[in-house]
Design a protein around this motif. Structure first.
Motif, PDB file in Angstrom:
ATOM      1  N   ILE A  92       0.860  -1.183   0.000  1.00 54.37           N
ATOM      2  CA  ILE A  92       0.000   0.000   0.000  1.00 54.37           C
ATOM      3  C   ILE A  92       0.895   1.230   0.000  1.00 54.37           C
ATOM      4  CG2 ILE A  92      -1.925   1.167   1.123  1.00 54.37           C
ATOM      5  CD1 ILE A  92      -2.417  -1.462   2.674  1.00 54.37           C
ATOM      6  N   ASP A  93       0.884   1.969  -1.106  1.00 56.88           N
ATOM      7  CA  ASP A  93       1.733   3.153  -1.244  1.00 56.88           C
ATOM      8  C   ASP A  93       1.100   4.081  -2.272  1.00 56.88           C
ATOM      9  OD1 ASP A  93       3.940   4.994  -1.886  1.00 56.88           O
ATOM     10  OD2 ASP A  93       5.174   3.584  -0.769  1.00 56.88           O
ATOM     11  N   ASP A  94       1.025   5.366  -1.959  1.00 56.12           N
ATOM     12  CA  ASP A  94       0.386   6.306  -2.885  1.00 56.12           C
ATOM     13  C   ASP A  94       1.304   6.698  -4.036  1.00 56.12           C
ATOM     14  OD1 ASP A  94       1.410   9.472  -2.025  1.00 56.12           O
ATOM     15  OD2 ASP A  94       1.842   7.790  -0.692  1.00 56.12           O
ATOM     16  N   ASP A  95       2.603   6.445  -3.919  1.00 54.74           N
ATOM     17  CA  ASP A  95       3.552   6.767  -4.983  1.00 54.74           C
ATOM     18  C   ASP A  95       3.570   5.625  -5.993  1.00 54.74           C
ATOM     19  OD1 ASP A  95       5.959   7.005  -6.545  1.00 54.74           O
ATOM     20  OD2 ASP A  95       6.723   8.403  -5.049  1.00 54.74           O
ATOM     21  N   GLU A  96       3.057   5.885  -7.197  1.00 49.32           N
ATOM     22  CA  GLU A  96       2.922   4.818  -8.189  1.00 49.32           C
ATOM     23  C   GLU A  96       4.273   4.204  -8.551  1.00 49.32           C
ATOM     24  OE1 GLU A  96       1.037   4.032 -12.662  1.00 49.32           O
ATOM     25  OE2 GLU A  96       1.060   6.047 -11.787  1.00 49.32           O
ATOM     26  N   ARG A  97       5.310   5.029  -8.668  1.00 52.79           N
ATOM     27  CA  ARG A  97       6.630   4.516  -9.051  1.00 52.79           C
ATOM     28  C   ARG A  97       7.176   3.564  -7.994  1.00 52.79           C
ATOM     29  NH1 ARG A  97      12.041   5.860  -8.346  1.00 52.79           N
ATOM     30  NH2 ARG A  97      11.460   7.517  -6.903  1.00 52.79           N
ATOM     31  N   ILE A  98       7.117   3.994  -6.733  1.00 54.75           N
ATOM     32  CA  ILE A  98       7.620   3.141  -5.650  1.00 54.75           C
ATOM     33  C   ILE A  98       6.755   1.890  -5.518  1.00 54.75           C
ATOM     34  CG2 ILE A  98       7.988   2.988  -3.159  1.00 54.75           C
ATOM     35  CD1 ILE A  98       8.710   5.947  -3.196  1.00 54.75           C
ATOM     36  N   ARG A  99       5.459   2.075  -5.646  1.00 54.23           N
ATOM     37  CA  ARG A  99       4.533   0.934  -5.545  1.00 54.23           C
ATOM     38  C   ARG A  99       4.848  -0.122  -6.601  1.00 54.23           C
ATOM     39  NH1 ARG A  99       0.158   3.778  -5.926  1.00 54.23           N
ATOM     40  NH2 ARG A  99      -0.365   3.368  -8.102  1.00 54.23           N
ATOM     41  N   THR A 100       5.084   0.348  -7.823  1.00 52.83           N
ATOM     42  CA  THR A 100       5.375  -0.576  -8.920  1.00 52.83           C
ATOM     43  C   THR A 100       6.713  -1.267  -8.712  1.00 52.83           C
ATOM     44  OG1 THR A 100       4.078   0.760 -10.457  1.00 52.83           O
ATOM     45  CG2 THR A 100       5.664  -0.779 -11.412  1.00 52.83           C
ATOM     46  N   LEU A 101       7.715  -0.504  -8.255  1.00 46.95           N
ATOM     47  CA  LEU A 101       9.034  -1.090  -8.039  1.00 46.95           C
ATOM     48  C   LEU A 101       9.000  -2.140  -6.929  1.00 46.95           C
ATOM     49  CD1 LEU A 101      11.277   2.096  -8.285  1.00 46.95           C
ATOM     50  CD2 LEU A 101      11.239   0.171  -9.890  1.00 46.95           C
ATOM     51  N   LEU A 102       8.350  -1.812  -5.819  1.00 45.40           N
ATOM     52  CA  LEU A 102       8.244  -2.788  -4.728  1.00 45.40           C
ATOM     53  C   LEU A 102       7.524  -4.044  -5.200  1.00 45.40           C
ATOM     54  CD1 LEU A 102       7.357  -0.545  -1.655  1.00 45.40           C
ATOM     55  CD2 LEU A 102       9.414  -1.937  -1.934  1.00 45.40           C
ATOM     56  N   LYS A 103       6.448  -3.837  -5.946  1.00 39.93           N
ATOM     57  CA  LYS A 103       5.683  -4.979  -6.410  1.00 39.93           C
ATOM     58  C   LYS A 103       6.497  -5.852  -7.352  1.00 39.93           C
ATOM     59  CE  LYS A 103       1.245  -6.052  -8.514  1.00 39.93           C
ATOM     60  NZ  LYS A 103       0.001  -5.500  -9.065  1.00 39.93           N
ATOM     61  N   ARG A 104       7.224  -5.219  -8.263  1.00 40.73           N
ATOM     62  CA  ARG A 104       8.015  -5.978  -9.236  1.00 40.73           C
ATOM     63  C   ARG A 104       9.089  -6.801  -8.542  1.00 40.73           C
ATOM     64  NH1 ARG A 104       9.876  -1.942 -12.480  1.00 40.73           N
ATOM     65  NH2 ARG A 104       8.078  -2.199 -13.843  1.00 40.73           N
ATOM     66  N   TYR A 105       9.831  -6.193  -7.627  1.00 44.93           N
ATOM     67  CA  TYR A 105      10.962  -6.899  -7.035  1.00 44.93           C
ATOM     68  C   TYR A 105      10.532  -7.929  -5.989  1.00 44.93           C
ATOM     69  CZ  TYR A 105      13.798  -3.676  -9.634  1.00 44.93           C
ATOM     70  OH  TYR A 105      14.360  -2.954 -10.657  1.00 44.93           O
ATOM     71  N   LEU A 106       9.458  -7.652  -5.298  1.00 44.07           N
ATOM     72  CA  LEU A 106       8.947  -8.688  -4.387  1.00 44.07           C
ATOM     73  C   LEU A 106       8.414  -9.872  -5.180  1.00 44.07           C
ATOM     74  CD1 LEU A 106       7.134  -6.537  -1.670  1.00 44.07           C
ATOM     75  CD2 LEU A 106       9.271  -7.806  -1.422  1.00 44.07           C
ATOM     76  N   ALA A 107       7.785  -9.599  -6.325  1.00 44.79           N
ATOM     77  CA  ALA A 107       7.310 -10.691  -7.183  1.00 44.79           C
ATOM     78  C   ALA A 107       8.483 -11.510  -7.702  1.00 44.79           C
ATOM     79  CB  ALA A 107       6.484 -10.129  -8.343  1.00 44.79           C
TER      80      ALA A 107
END
Length: 244
Positions: A26-41
């Protein structure tokens, strides 16, 4: 977050075994949200992302998660308020991320019901280690139920371990991308997988490419690809594999 991004890539590359857990970021910053999601995946986690607390609540109504990674500094309802509100009914642990690392802020987060607290900028390896430590503490001890070795899709069966699709005694050839999609869907049958997760694991920057690949995959699975029974579209969520 450049240093964190580089470190997350290195930490993800070092991962050797999927942790088999569903994480909500859960993060309002789309860039950080996408990066976290990509690398955790890429580290083996199944990841769903929410843009704010309201979006997260809608996801929590229909899905179960093993861990929430919540940014504190969000507009509207902040991460600490969100943690305090959902804690009484939420079984999943909460890891708070924030740029404020003072003791008072850490205490406020823990008092709100968070299980751990990580200040930005953080070492990506530490994030993965903290997630692993939380999951080991909170997940039930004992052997997990054995995952099905095959998924039956009408006359077609998918060998989960081998990543092979069969129609009777004939193997159905899958492209590299189709094979990757099937592995993603097979990890969580009967649960929707959103397009951003698929994009992250396909390393494809075009969202439309996901739709094209799903259409091609349906031709190999469905009796009627225009009325799919097994690889369904879930409005507002993405796609879902629904085996027999």
């Amino acid at each position: 977050m450049n240093d964190e991004t580089t470190g997350l890539a290195e930490a993800a590359a070092a991962a050797t075994e999927p942790p088999d857990a569903h994480i909500l970021v859960i993060d309002d910053d789309e860039r950080i949200r996408t990066l976290l999601k990509r690398y955790l995946a890429r580290s083996g986690f199944y990841v769903t992302a929410a843009r704010d607390a309201a979006h997260a609540r809608r996801l929590l109504e229909g899905l179960e998660f093993d861990l929430l990674v919540v940014d504190v500094m969000m507009p509207g309802e902040d991460g600490i308020s969100f943690a305090r509100a959902v804690r009484p009914t939420l079984r999943a642990p909460i890891l708070l991320l924030t740029a404020r690392g003072e003791a008072e802020d850490r205490i406020a987060g823990l008092e709100a019901g968070a299980d751990d607290y990580l200040a930005k900028p953080f070492e990506p390896r530490e994030l993965l280690l903290r997630i692993g430590a939380i999951l080991r503490r909170t997940q039930p001890v004992g052997p997990k139920p054995e995952a099905p070795r095959t998924l039956q899709l009408g006359p077609v069966r998918y060998d989960v371990a081998r990543g092979e699709l069969w129609r009777g005694e004939e193997q159905v050839r899958l492209t590299t991308t189709e094979s990757a999609l099937m592995k993603i869907f097979a990890r969580t049958p009967h649960e929707p997988v959103d397009r951003q997760t698929l994009l992250a694991e396909m390393d494809d920057a075009q969202e439309r490419a996901v739709d094209v690949q799903v259409t091609r995959l349906r031709r190999k699975i469905e009796a009627d690809p225009k009325a799919p029974r097994y690889l369904q579209t879930v409005r507002g969520s993405g796609y879902m594999l629904a085996p027999d």
